[in-house]
Design a protein around this motif. Structure first.
Motif, PDB file in Angstrom:
ATOM      1  N   ASP A 322       0.819  -1.212   0.000  1.00 31.30           N
ATOM      2  CA  ASP A 322       0.000   0.000   0.000  1.00 31.30           C
ATOM      3  C   ASP A 322       0.857   1.268   0.000  1.00 31.30           C
ATOM      4  N   GLY A 351      -3.309  -6.913  -7.784  1.00 30.66           N
ATOM      5  CA  GLY A 351      -4.572  -6.246  -7.506  1.00 30.66           C
ATOM      6  C   GLY A 351      -4.410  -4.789  -7.162  1.00 30.66           C
ATOM      7  N   ARG A 352      -3.202  -4.388  -6.790  1.00 25.43           N
ATOM      8  CA  ARG A 352      -2.889  -2.986  -6.525  1.00 25.43           C
ATOM      9  C   ARG A 352      -2.197  -2.338  -7.709  1.00 25.43           C
ATOM     10  N   PRO A 407     -10.532  -0.215 -12.378  1.00 27.15           N
ATOM     11  CA  PRO A 407     -10.253  -0.616 -10.998  1.00 27.15           C
ATOM     12  C   PRO A 407      -9.853  -2.091 -10.894  1.00 27.15           C
ATOM     13  N   THR A 408      -8.914  -2.367 -10.029  1.00 22.67           N
ATOM     14  CA  THR A 408      -8.505  -3.736  -9.725  1.00 22.67           C
ATOM     15  C   THR A 408      -8.436  -3.898  -8.210  1.00 22.67           C
ATOM     16  N   TRP A 409      -8.476  -5.152  -7.782  1.00 20.18           N
ATOM     17  CA  TRP A 409      -8.373  -5.455  -6.355  1.00 20.18           C
ATOM     18  C   TRP A 409      -7.708  -6.811  -6.211  1.00 20.18           C
ATOM     19  N   ALA A 411      -6.134  -9.721  -3.061  1.00 22.80           N
ATOM     20  CA  ALA A 411      -6.007 -10.077  -1.653  1.00 22.80           C
ATOM     21  C   ALA A 411      -5.248 -11.386  -1.515  1.00 22.80           C
ATOM     22  N   THR A 422     -14.162  -6.367  -0.721  1.00 21.15           N
ATOM     23  CA  THR A 422     -14.077  -5.008  -1.231  1.00 21.15           C
ATOM     24  C   THR A 422     -15.353  -4.714  -1.998  1.00 21.15           C
ATOM     25  N   LEU A 424     -16.449  -2.896  -5.631  1.00 25.27           N
ATOM     26  CA  LEU A 424     -16.094  -2.291  -6.913  1.00 25.27           C
ATOM     27  C   LEU A 424     -17.388  -1.881  -7.597  1.00 25.27           C
ATOM     28  N   ALA A 462      -7.307 -12.079  -7.389  1.00 23.39           N
ATOM     29  CA  ALA A 462      -7.155 -10.776  -8.024  1.00 23.39           C
ATOM     30  C   ALA A 462      -8.326 -10.571  -8.970  1.00 23.39           C
ATOM     31  N   GLN A 465     -12.093  -5.000 -12.909  1.00 21.40           N
ATOM     32  CA  GLN A 465     -13.442  -4.628 -13.337  1.00 21.40           C
ATOM     33  C   GLN A 465     -13.397  -4.276 -14.822  1.00 21.40           C
TER      34      GLN A 465
END
Length: 537
Positions: A322, A351-352, A407-409, A411, A422, A424, A462, A465
Motif C-alpha cells: 500500500d 490487484g494494486r 479498478p482492480t483489487w 487479496a 471489497t 467495486l 485478483a 473490473q
C-alpha cells in the motif's frame, strides 16, 4: 481504450526512432490518472519475474536459470551485472557476459531486468572492482562518528561517482548498440543503497554539508526549511544521507538514460512497515517508504522505487504494498521471498496495479537464503509460484491493459485466515479460505474434515473490473462470492472460463450448478473467469 494505447504505442515508436534505438518502440513507464503501465513493444506488459541468486551473473550459471523460469512460467528474469566483471581493470571493459545473457534470453523467450551492482549492493561495496575496494584514498569509505572507516563507500565522493558512472554508461551503450529488440526492459542502477549502523558520512566534508541549509529543491518539495537538523530533527542524519545517496544514483541513471533511455528503478532494504525507524538500525539512505518524497526530489531520473519484501507477516506485506503503490510511484515487487507462503502475495500486488513481481533466488545453482526464503526449491514451492503465473500469463497483456485503465483489487489469505472483501462499483466481492469446492461451512448435516489447505498460508485472488457489471477473476485456494453492495436484487448472471485472443475474450466453458452454487472456488488449476452480474425485478 484501444485508441489510447495505440496513441501511446505510436509515441513510444517515435521516441525510439528519435533516440536511434531501433525499429521497436522503447519500453517505457506511463501514468494516467494515478494508474501505471509498463509499455513493452508498444503495449502494456506485466512482468512475471524471477530474480536469480547474486552469483548467477556468469555464463556458466545460466543453464541452471532457464529451466527454473520455465517451470514457474516466468516471462522475465532479473539478473545482476557487476562493476567488477565489467571493468576488472580500470579503463578496460568486458561486456561478454551481457552479450551471452542477451543471446540466451532471446533463445528462451525471456525479457530481462538488468541489476547494476556497483557502488552499492546490499549497502556494501563488495561488487566494485578490486582497484576500487583497495584504494580508500581515491574511493573513500564513509566515516563513523568516531572517525573510523565504515564498510560503505561515501556518496559524497565525486571520484567514485565518476568511475561508477563511466562503467554503467558502457553497459547502457552496449544495450543501445546490441539490443535493438529491447530484450532488456528495465535497469536497476545500484542495489539496496544506504548504510547500516552509520546514518551518514561523518567526515569533515560530511559535517560541513550537514551544517548547511537543506537544498532548495528539497525545501520546495517537502515544505521544510533550515538546516538538516532544523528540518528533520531526529531523522536529520538519515534524511541527509538519503538526499546524497539519491542524488548520486540519479547522476548515474541520468547518464545511462542518455545512452539508452530505459525505465530505471531503485529497490529498498526495508525497515518496519509502520514505524519511523532508528537511523542506526535501518539502511540509511535507501528508498524506504517513509523517505520516498526525498528520493522523488533528489532523483527525477529514477522512474520508481520498489520494496524488497522478506517479511513473512501478511499484515506487514500488505502495508508495504500500500505504501509503495502511489499515484506518483508505480508498484513493483522486484524481490520477495521464494518460500511457498510468499506466493499468495502475488495476487495482492497485481490487484494494486503492480507492473512486475519477482521471487528471489530462482535458479538451480544450489543456494538458498533461508530463513529469508525457502529451504529448497521443492515441487510444492515451485508449484505455489507457478500456479498464479500460469493463470496470469495466459492473459498477461490484457490484465496489464485493464489494470492501467480500470479498478482492480487483490487479496492474499491473511495469517489469521479472516475473510476479506471489497466493493467495486455496485458490487461486493468477498474471499474466504480453506473451504472445499462443494457445500457450505455452516452445514451441520454434512460432515467433512477440513480441506487440506485450510491451515496453510496459501490462497489469493485478483479481480479486474471490465465494465460496470463484468469482472475478470484469477486466484487459487480461495472461495469468491459476488453480490450487490446495497443488498438489493443482484445476482451472478453468468460465469465463463476462458482467455483472451487478440484482445478479445474467448469463452471455453460456462460454470454453473455445482461450480457456482457455493461461490466460485479456485483451488489448484490456472483458471481465468469472467463474471457477469445483474439485477432482477
Amino acid at each position: 481504450m484501444i485508441g489510447r494505447w495505440s496513441r501511446l504505442a505510436l509515441a513510444a515508436a517515435l521516441g525510439a526512432m528519435a533516440t536511434g534505438a531501433g525499429a521497436e518502440p522503447l519500453p517505457r513507464l506511463v501514468t494516467n490518472k494515478g494508474r501505471h503501465a509498463l509499455l513493452v513493444d508498444g503495449a502494456p506488459f506485466l512482468m512475471l519475474g524471477a530474480q536469480v541468486n547474486n552469483s548467477s551473473n556468469y555464463a556458466a550459471a545460466l543453464p541452471q536459470v532457464w529451466p527454473v523460469l520455465d517451470r514457474i512460467h516466468a516471462n522475465t528474469v532479473e539478473i545482476p551485472i557487476a562493476w567488477e566483471q565489467v571493468e576488472p581493470r580500470e579503463g578496460q571493459f568486458d561486456l561478454s557476459f551481457l552479450q551471452t545473457l542477451l543471446d540466451q534470453a532471446r533463445a528462451h523467450d525471456k525479457r530481462v531486468v538488468l541489476l547494476w551492482f556497483g557502488t552499492w549492493k546490499n549497502t556494501n561495496l563488495s561488487y566494485t572492482p578490486d582497484w576500487v575496494k583497495l584504494d580508500n584514498r581515491r574511493f573513500p569509505r564513509m566515516k563513523t562518528r568516531d572517525g573510523k572507516d565504515h564498510g560503505v563507500l561515501t556518496p559524497l565522493s565525486r571520484t567514485t561517482l565518476e568511475a561508477d558512472r563511466r562503467a554503467f554508461v558502457k553497459v547502457m551503450e552496449y544495450l543501445r548498440d546490441h539490443d535493438p529488440q529491447h530484450t532488456v526492459l528495465m535497469v536497476q542502477p545500484e542495489n539496496e543503497t544506504g548504510s547500516y549502523r552509520n546514518p551518514r558520512d561523518y567526515s569533515a566534508e560530511g559535517n560541513r554539508l550537514f551544517a548547511q541549509a537543506i537544498p532548495a529543491a528539497l525545501a520546495k518539495s517537502t515544505g521544510k526549511r533550515g538546516t538538516w537538523s532544523q528540518a528533520f530533527g531526529a531523522q536529520a542524519d538519515r534524511a541527509f544521507n538519503t538526499w546524497y545517496v539519491a542524488s548520486y544514483v540519479n547522476a548515474i541513471a541520468e547518464a545511462g538514460k542518455r545512452a539508452k533511455p530505459l525505465p530505471m528503478y531503485v529497490n529498498a532494504a526495508l525497515a518496519g512497515p509502520s514505524n519511523v525507524p532508528d537511523p542506526d538500525g535501518v539502511a540509511s539512505g535507501g528508498p524506504q517508504q517513509d523517505v520516498l518524497d526525498i528520493w522523488k526530489a533528489a532523483a527525477p531520473s529514477i522512474d520508481l522505487a520498489a520494496p524488497d519484501i522478506y517479511d513473512r507477516k501478511s499484515a506487514n506485506v500488505i502495508q508495504y504494498l500500500d505504501k509503495y503503490a502511489r499515484p506518483d510511484n508505480a508498484l513493483m515487487v522486484p524481490e520477495i521471498g521464494n518460500a511457498r507462503e510468499f506466493a499468495r502475495f502475488f495476487y495482492a500486488a497485481v490487484g494494486r496495479g503492480a507492473i512486475g513481481y519477482a521471487p528471489f533466488g530462482m535458479d538451480a545453482t544450489g543456494y538458498f537464503n533461508f530463513p529469508l526464503g525457502a529451504k529448497a526449491l521443492d515441487e510444492a514451492t515451485l508449484d505455489a509460484i507457478a500456479l498464479p503465473y500460469a493463470a496470469m500469463g495466459s492473459i498477461m497483456r490484457d490484465w496489464a491493459r485493464l489494470a492501467a485503465e480500470r479498478p482492480t483489487w487483490g487479496a492474499a489469505k491473511p495469517d489469521d485466515g479472516a475473510a476479506v472483501s471489497t466493493t467495486l462499483g455496485a458490487w461486493k466481492i468477498a474471499a474466504t479460505w480453506g473451504e472445499w469446492q462443494f457445500g457450505m461451512r455452516e452445514w451441520t448435516w454434512l460432515k467433512a474434515a477440513p480441506a487440506p489447505w485450510a491451515d496453510e498460508p496459501v490462497g489469493g485472488v485478483a479481480v479486474a473490473q471490465i465494465s460496470d457489471d463484468e469482472f475478470l477473476l484469477v486466484g487459487d485456494h480461495a472461495r469468491v462470492t459476488f453480490s450487490a453492495a446495497d443488498g438489493a436484487k443482484g445476482m451472478v448472471v453468468r460465469v465463463e472460463e476462458g482467455s483472451f485472443r487478440d484482445g478479445r475474450w474467448v469463452m471455453s466453458r460456462v460454470w454453473n450448478g455445482d461450480q457456482t452454487d457455493y461461490g466460485l472456488n479456485l483451488v489448484d488449476k490456472p483458471q481465468v473467469l469472467k463474471v457477469t452480474m445483474g439485477r432482477y425485478r
